[in-house]
Write an enzyme that holds these catalytic residues in place. Structure first.
Site, PDB file in Angstrom:
ATOM      1  N   ASP A  39      38.484  48.284  32.256  1.00  0.00           N
ATOM      2  CA  ASP A  39      37.895  46.951  32.395  1.00  0.00           C
ATOM      3  C   ASP A  39      37.018  46.940  33.640  1.00  0.00           C
ATOM      4  O   ASP A  39      37.411  47.477  34.684  1.00  0.00           O
ATOM      5  CB  ASP A  39      38.975  45.872  32.609  1.00  0.00           C
ATOM      6  N   ASP A  45      39.328  40.546  41.680  1.00  0.00           N
ATOM      7  CA  ASP A  45      40.395  41.467  41.257  1.00  0.00           C
ATOM      8  C   ASP A  45      40.729  42.398  42.408  1.00  0.00           C
ATOM      9  O   ASP A  45      41.904  42.655  42.727  1.00  0.00           O
ATOM     10  CB  ASP A  45      39.920  42.373  40.101  1.00  0.00           C
ATOM     11  N   GLU A  68      47.989  46.903  38.009  1.00  0.00           N
ATOM     12  CA  GLU A  68      47.002  47.061  36.937  1.00  0.00           C
ATOM     13  C   GLU A  68      45.731  47.727  37.464  1.00  0.00           C
ATOM     14  O   GLU A  68      45.058  48.454  36.738  1.00  0.00           O
ATOM     15  CB  GLU A  68      46.618  45.702  36.335  1.00  0.00           C
ATOM     16  N   GLU A  69      45.403  47.472  38.715  1.00  0.00           N
ATOM     17  CA  GLU A  69      44.123  47.943  39.256  1.00  0.00           C
ATOM     18  C   GLU A  69      44.152  49.385  39.761  1.00  0.00           C
ATOM     19  O   GLU A  69      43.129  49.897  40.196  1.00  0.00           O
ATOM     20  CB  GLU A  69      43.661  47.012  40.387  1.00  0.00           C
ATOM     21  N   ASP A  87      50.128  42.508  38.099  1.00  0.00           N
ATOM     22  CA  ASP A  87      48.709  42.326  37.788  1.00  0.00           C
ATOM     23  C   ASP A  87      48.223  41.288  38.786  1.00  0.00           C
ATOM     24  O   ASP A  87      48.597  40.110  38.695  1.00  0.00           O
ATOM     25  CB  ASP A  87      48.553  41.826  36.334  1.00  0.00           C
ATOM     26  N   LEU A  89      45.409  39.738  39.431  1.00  0.00           N
ATOM     27  CA  LEU A  89      44.598  38.593  38.970  1.00  0.00           C
ATOM     28  C   LEU A  89      44.293  38.755  37.493  1.00  0.00           C
ATOM     29  O   LEU A  89      43.291  39.365  37.110  1.00  0.00           O
ATOM     30  CB  LEU A  89      43.308  38.506  39.800  1.00  0.00           C
ATOM     31  N   ASP A  90      45.186  38.209  36.679  1.00  0.00           N
ATOM     32  CA  ASP A  90      45.026  38.347  35.229  1.00  0.00           C
ATOM     33  C   ASP A  90      44.110  37.237  34.693  1.00  0.00           C
ATOM     34  O   ASP A  90      44.151  36.109  35.173  1.00  0.00           O
ATOM     35  CB  ASP A  90      46.391  38.255  34.549  1.00  0.00           C
ATOM     36  N   GLU A 243      52.439  42.741  32.377  1.00  0.00           N
ATOM     37  CA  GLU A 243      52.034  41.518  31.669  1.00  0.00           C
ATOM     38  C   GLU A 243      53.169  41.091  30.719  1.00  0.00           C
ATOM     39  O   GLU A 243      53.721  40.001  30.839  1.00  0.00           O
ATOM     40  CB  GLU A 243      50.725  41.731  30.905  1.00  0.00           C
TER      41      GLU A 243
HETATM   42  P1  AFP Z   1      40.621  39.557  31.456  1.00  0.00           P
HETATM   43  O1  AFP Z   1      41.463  39.848  32.686  1.00  0.00           O
HETATM   44  O2  AFP Z   1      39.601  40.603  31.155  1.00  0.00           O
HETATM   45  O3  AFP Z   1      40.044  38.175  31.504  1.00  0.00           O
HETATM   46  O4  AFP Z   1      41.641  39.615  30.207  1.00  0.00           O
HETATM   47  C1  AFP Z   1      42.663  38.669  30.132  1.00  0.00           C
HETATM   48  C2  AFP Z   1      43.712  39.153  29.203  1.00  0.00           C
HETATM   49  O5  AFP Z   1      44.191  40.400  29.614  1.00  0.00           O
HETATM   50  C3  AFP Z   1      44.873  38.154  29.073  1.00  0.00           C
HETATM   51  O6  AFP Z   1      45.064  37.379  30.190  1.00  0.00           O
HETATM   52  C4  AFP Z   1      44.522  37.353  27.854  1.00  0.00           C
HETATM   53  O7  AFP Z   1      45.650  36.868  27.175  1.00  0.00           O
HETATM   54  C5  AFP Z   1      43.737  38.312  27.003  1.00  0.00           C
HETATM   55  O8  AFP Z   1      43.176  39.273  27.893  1.00  0.00           O
HETATM   56  C6  AFP Z   1      42.643  37.655  26.236  1.00  0.00           C
HETATM   57  O9  AFP Z   1      41.976  38.610  25.474  1.00  0.00           O
HETATM   58  P2  AFP Z   1      40.859  38.199  24.372  1.00  0.00           P
HETATM   59  O10 AFP Z   1      39.665  37.726  25.162  1.00  0.00           O
HETATM   60  O11 AFP Z   1      40.612  39.459  23.622  1.00  0.00           O
HETATM   61  O12 AFP Z   1      41.430  37.108  23.529  1.00  0.00           O
END
Ligand code: AFP
Length: 296
Positions: A39, A45, A68-69, A87, A89-90, A243
């Site tokens: 990613d 992050d 995660e990072e 994680d 900053l999710d 997660e």
């Molecule tokens: P990001 O950290 O790239 O925003 O992803 C967030 C995530 O890991 C999680 O928090 C969400 O539930 C999921 O991805 C959403 O994924 P989609 O955009 O594929 O629905």
């Protein structure tokens, strides 16, 4: 372990502040680097990760950190008692449009096995503490240590978390899943989600695309949240260690359930990951919603 919890709370207050001022301080946008998952990293992050590593290392309670990072484990002090997976900053793709993001973590007691894999790749049932911080209109901190799931909110004027009460999973009829992937779902998932659209017993759909926010709503209001496997992403998207494990632990301790799906009703917490950044499909929520799932 108190010092670990205090360190995470302290980090969260700084992260909250950075998020509030991210537009002004030019912290929106991406860096030119990727994390272990491939990613693209957002600036925040990296800032949040550095902060978590720094604060957790200084507690003198952590032997190993798994982030995660970071591709690999971070060895802090071999002699210490706890392993923390997190994680920092999710949901960070939501930052630039000012939507909710979160920090997720769980703690294992270090078994000091001479085999590093046995030391860090543990069954979810061995978690001794799990929690998350939700950075939204308010900053919420939810934690489970043993039984129950405790809910705190940040008093921003005093930089102090105030206890709001214990969470018991709600009973509202909400389903939460990224429906744009439905063509690629396996038949069990198609059948499962179809039940939420049946006339008269129909559920409402909500999906933020930020796991902490979607799970928090599921806990407080009720229903189910899922990130399933599909023919393109055969293990789903979400990571087991930092997660799915923490969220599954919290949901179970709040009276709900968390299972894999993908032709399996196995509990998430019964998984033993094979690698730090392994993924798993997940379905979590109220017992009524999870019991609707059939692996056939
Ligand atoms: P990001 O950290 O790239 O925003 O992803 C967030 C995530 O890991 C999680 O928090 C969400 O539930 C999921 O991805 C959403 O994924 P989609 O955009 O594929 O629905």
């Amino acid at each position: 372990m108190d010092k670990i919890i205090e360190a995470i709370k302290a980090c969260s207050i700084i992260i909250q502040n950075s998020l509030s001022h991210s537009g002004i301080n030019n912290l929106h946008g991406e860096r030119e680097t990727s994390n272990s998952s491939g990613d693209v990293q957002k600036k925040l992050d990296v800032i949040s990760n550095d902060l978590m590593i720094d604060y957790l290392s200084k507690t003198e309670e952590c032997s190993i950190l798994l982030s995660e990072e970071n591709d690999d484990l971070i060895l802090v002090d071999d002699s210490k008692k706890y392993i923390v997976a997190f994680d920092p900053l999710d949901g960070s793709s939501n930052i630039d449009c000012n939507c909710c993001v979160g920090t997720i973590f769980c703690v294992f007691e270090d078994n000091h096995s001479p085999n590093m894999s046995e030391r860090i790749l543990r069954k979810g049932d061995e978690i001794i503490c799990a929690g998350y911080v939700l950075y939204g209109p308010a900053t919420d901190f939810v934690i489970t240590v043993g039984n129950g799931a405790e809910h705190f909110v940040l008093d921003r004027t005093q930089s102090k978390y105030i206890y709001l009460g214990d969470i018991h999973i709600g009973t509202k009829k909400i389903y939460s899943i990224n429906e744009s992937n439905c063509e690629n779902w396996y038949p069990d998932m198609k059948k499962y989600v179809a039940q939420y659209k049946v006339k008269d017993t129909k559920y409402t759909h909500r999906y933020i695309g930020s796991m902490v926010a979607d799970v928090h709503r599921t806990l407080l209001y009720g229903g189910m949240f899922s990130y399933p496997a599909d023919i393109k992403n055969t293990d789903g998207k979400l990571r087991i260690l930092y997660e799915c494990f923490p969220m599954a632990k919290i949901v179970e301790n709040a009276g709900g359930k968390a299972i894999i799906g993908k032709q399996s009703s196995k509990r998430i917490l019964e998984i033993t990951p094979k690698n730090i950044h392994d993924r798993t499909p997940i379905i979590l929520g109220g017992a009524i919603e999870i019991d609707k799932y059939s692996s056939e």
